[in-house]
Write a protein that holds these residues in place. Sequence first.
Motif, PDB file in Angstrom:
ATOM      1  N   GLY A 171       0.795  -1.223   0.000  1.00 26.85           N
ATOM      2  CA  GLY A 171       0.000   0.000   0.000  1.00 26.85           C
ATOM      3  C   GLY A 171       0.824   1.268   0.000  1.00 26.85           C
ATOM      4  O   GLY A 171       0.265   2.367  -0.059  1.00 26.85           O
ATOM      5  N   GLY A 172       2.155   1.150   0.092  1.00 23.87           N
ATOM      6  CA  GLY A 172       3.031   2.315  -0.006  1.00 23.87           C
ATOM      7  C   GLY A 172       3.136   3.170   1.240  1.00 23.87           C
ATOM      8  O   GLY A 172       3.783   4.225   1.224  1.00 23.87           O
ATOM      9  N   MET A 173       2.514   2.742   2.361  1.00 27.67           N
ATOM     10  CA  MET A 173       2.577   3.532   3.603  1.00 27.67           C
ATOM     11  C   MET A 173       3.899   3.231   4.305  1.00 27.67           C
ATOM     12  O   MET A 173       3.948   2.559   5.339  1.00 27.67           O
ATOM     13  CB  MET A 173       1.392   3.184   4.502  1.00 27.67           C
ATOM     14  CG  MET A 173       1.291   4.043   5.750  1.00 27.67           C
ATOM     15  SD  MET A 173       1.099   5.776   5.343  1.00 27.67           S
ATOM     16  CE  MET A 173       1.104   6.500   6.970  1.00 27.67           C
ATOM     17  N   CYS A 174       4.986   3.742   3.753  1.00 27.55           N
ATOM     18  CA  CYS A 174       6.325   3.309   4.145  1.00 27.55           C
ATOM     19  C   CYS A 174       7.052   4.308   5.042  1.00 27.55           C
ATOM     20  O   CYS A 174       8.275   4.231   5.193  1.00 27.55           O
ATOM     21  CB  CYS A 174       7.151   3.012   2.903  1.00 27.55           C
ATOM     22  SG  CYS A 174       7.255   4.380   1.739  1.00 27.55           S
ATOM     23  N   ILE A 175       6.336   5.262   5.624  1.00 29.59           N
ATOM     24  CA  ILE A 175       6.895   6.144   6.655  1.00 29.59           C
ATOM     25  C   ILE A 175       6.079   5.909   7.915  1.00 29.59           C
ATOM     26  O   ILE A 175       4.890   6.229   7.962  1.00 29.59           O
ATOM     27  CB  ILE A 175       6.862   7.616   6.242  1.00 29.59           C
ATOM     28  CG1 ILE A 175       7.746   7.837   5.008  1.00 29.59           C
ATOM     29  CG2 ILE A 175       7.319   8.513   7.380  1.00 29.59           C
ATOM     30  CD1 ILE A 175       7.790   9.271   4.520  1.00 29.59           C
ATOM     31  N   LEU A 176       6.701   5.314   8.932  1.00 28.00           N
ATOM     32  CA  LEU A 176       6.004   4.904  10.139  1.00 28.00           C
ATOM     33  C   LEU A 176       6.473   5.746  11.321  1.00 28.00           C
ATOM     34  O   LEU A 176       7.619   5.638  11.753  1.00 28.00           O
ATOM     35  CB  LEU A 176       6.251   3.416  10.418  1.00 28.00           C
ATOM     36  CG  LEU A 176       5.915   2.457   9.262  1.00 28.00           C
ATOM     37  CD1 LEU A 176       6.163   1.016   9.691  1.00 28.00           C
ATOM     38  CD2 LEU A 176       4.476   2.635   8.800  1.00 28.00           C
ATOM     39  N   GLU A 177       5.580   6.587  11.816  1.00 34.49           N
ATOM     40  CA  GLU A 177       5.914   7.458  12.945  1.00 34.49           C
ATOM     41  C   GLU A 177       5.552   6.821  14.285  1.00 34.49           C
ATOM     42  O   GLU A 177       6.134   7.150  15.309  1.00 34.49           O
ATOM     43  CB  GLU A 177       5.181   8.794  12.792  1.00 34.49           C
ATOM     44  CG  GLU A 177       5.594   9.581  11.555  1.00 34.49           C
ATOM     45  CD  GLU A 177       4.980  10.963  11.526  1.00 34.49           C
ATOM     46  OE1 GLU A 177       4.458  11.407  12.570  1.00 34.49           O
ATOM     47  OE2 GLU A 177       5.014  11.601  10.461  1.00 34.49           O
ATOM     48  N   ALA A 178       4.589   5.930  14.305  1.00 34.39           N
ATOM     49  CA  ALA A 178       4.080   5.374  15.560  1.00 34.39           C
ATOM     50  C   ALA A 178       5.061   4.380  16.179  1.00 34.39           C
ATOM     51  O   ALA A 178       5.894   3.792  15.500  1.00 34.39           O
ATOM     52  CB  ALA A 178       2.737   4.688  15.322  1.00 34.39           C
ATOM     53  N   ASN A 179       4.924   4.205  17.491  1.00 34.36           N
ATOM     54  CA  ASN A 179       5.676   3.222  18.281  1.00 34.36           C
ATOM     55  C   ASN A 179       7.195   3.383  18.210  1.00 34.36           C
ATOM     56  O   ASN A 179       7.936   2.488  18.611  1.00 34.36           O
ATOM     57  CB  ASN A 179       5.289   1.799  17.868  1.00 34.36           C
ATOM     58  CG  ASN A 179       4.004   1.340  18.547  1.00 34.36           C
ATOM     59  OD1 ASN A 179       3.094   2.130  18.782  1.00 34.36           O
ATOM     60  ND2 ASN A 179       3.920   0.067  18.869  1.00 34.36           N
TER      61      ASN A 179
END
Length: 608
Positions: free
Chosen positions: A65-73
């Motif tokens: 899905g391309g959501m490849c910047i993860l700020e959480a956790n």
Amino acid sequence: MIKKFLTLLLVLVSTISFADTIKTDVLVVGGGASGVAAAIQAARSNVKTMLIEQGPWLGGAMTSGGMCILEANRNLPNGFYGEFRERVKNYYKVRLGYDTTFNAVLNFEPSIGASILKKLTDTVKNLTVRLNTPFTAIKKDGTGWEVSITVNGKTDVIKAKSVVDATEYADVATKAGAIFNTGFDSKKETGEAQAPADPTNQIQDISYIAILKDYGRTADKTIARPDNYEASQYACLKKIDIKAMLKRGALINDKYMVNWNDCANQFSVTSDDLSPENRAETFRKARLHTLGLIYYLQNELGYKNLGLAEDFPTKDKLPLIPYIRENKRAYGEVRMVLDDVYTPYTRGSRLYRTSIGIGDAIPGQHYIIPGAPKIKYPPFPPYSVPMGVIVVKDAVNLFVTEKAMSVTHLVNGSITDPAVQMALGQGVGASAAWCAFYGKTTKELDVRHIQDEILIYGGSIMPFNDIPKSDPAYRAVQQVGATGMLNGFRSVTGNTAQMLFKPDTTVYTAEVKPYLNETFARSFLWFNKTQPGESFTVGNLLSYISEMSLTDPETLERIMRANWKTKYNFTVAFDTRRPVTRREFVVLANKYLNPFSRKVDLSGKIVN
């Protein structure tokens, strides 16, 4: 004629006989963030595990899905999510400018993320992964399930003791007959102060994310004008600082993740639009909307040098799947509400005691259509995810994760973040494996046994920001924290919030007395006899341990003096007269009183 009939019959019988029946202990359907974590943990828990994914990649929203910047956790990178973070950082650490600090925002190219996950699953014993394998049906088989899949044009059947629905749309649970709700829950229904007065069926928008690449100042990467393109749909971008937006989405190798709000990527849908019969048309329109955004960016705003990167094996170079923020939520054995995040210790239920993982994501609100309630969340602290939300009510040995968990709409905005899903997927896998390994059902779940398995494999069940895994007291704090003997503290600074344990502060009698009296039979007698003061002292704790464990008090004090700093790593000198610290209390209580061994049910109630 008879000969032809017999020949046809023989062919039919031969075809049927080639349909395979596969047996496994745990079946995970869906290879997204939580599905991969669940499958790996189940296999590591020593049960035969199979993971099937209908697409060619593992990782779901964060890769396909391309959501490849993860700020959480990122401040709590424990368990499988921490393992994935380290592998990503190790891959990119030789690349100039990649941020490898402890709590940096994690970013990666989607194909690299998928490759890392595939290499990781290939090394796990007891785990079989099948990509490009659609699920088609499910039916009950005793306390287990029979799941039909399509392999090379034919149908095979998988018999599993436990099934995990880790699909993006709750397809497995839907076909298994689970009951769902969708949209905004009302304040009357959930008791959430932030919920609207009336329920609505509005769900968060989906987005087809784009990965753009800067091909150089003189390059012209303009795409063809998409069908039904209308420039006015994207006019709000003229008021946005595009360079700043690109910088926020910067990846390695001159690439950018474009997942912008409002008139950009967002595409409004209903849960009905995401039903199997409507998905293809919904996604076609959503893809065109994002292609229109790219065309507008190139032609109206002058960014012809930015073209779609070659990250995805698709004709239009957009991701394999859209980013789904929400769909429908199953009714579970319990339902998690906002108060389980903000005030976990003062509710009638104690769901934090049943935690299978932790989350730390600011809830999203993504709606293009005017009129959707705008929720003003107070600063959002880290939280525990209770076990009961992954257990489908009245569907034995069926677990749900991703968007189908039993939470309210307002909790969903945080809990479906890919980083959170990867963290809690480990708990889902441990729960499914426990049922399979012990021949039990979801009606018999042993919360403490499963939590212990999660901790053994590096996961977390309590979201304390000030007790890292490297702390010698980490395991004791996690276990005692999960009992409620000592509570955490929500600490707010501006718009951010933390959950703190405060290990070096004093233990007060009033905070531990209720739990001790509830848990230990002779506790009332000790309190009546000893009458401890406002502060609980080291001497009080040793006296209590002596009374409950029937240990000679002089012997116990001698052992404590000898081991205070060497074995228990305490830094403050041994003195029975001073107030005991929370660190000292949990370490000694965990060893000598073992409150974590007391069973609890899915509501967090102690089971005698």
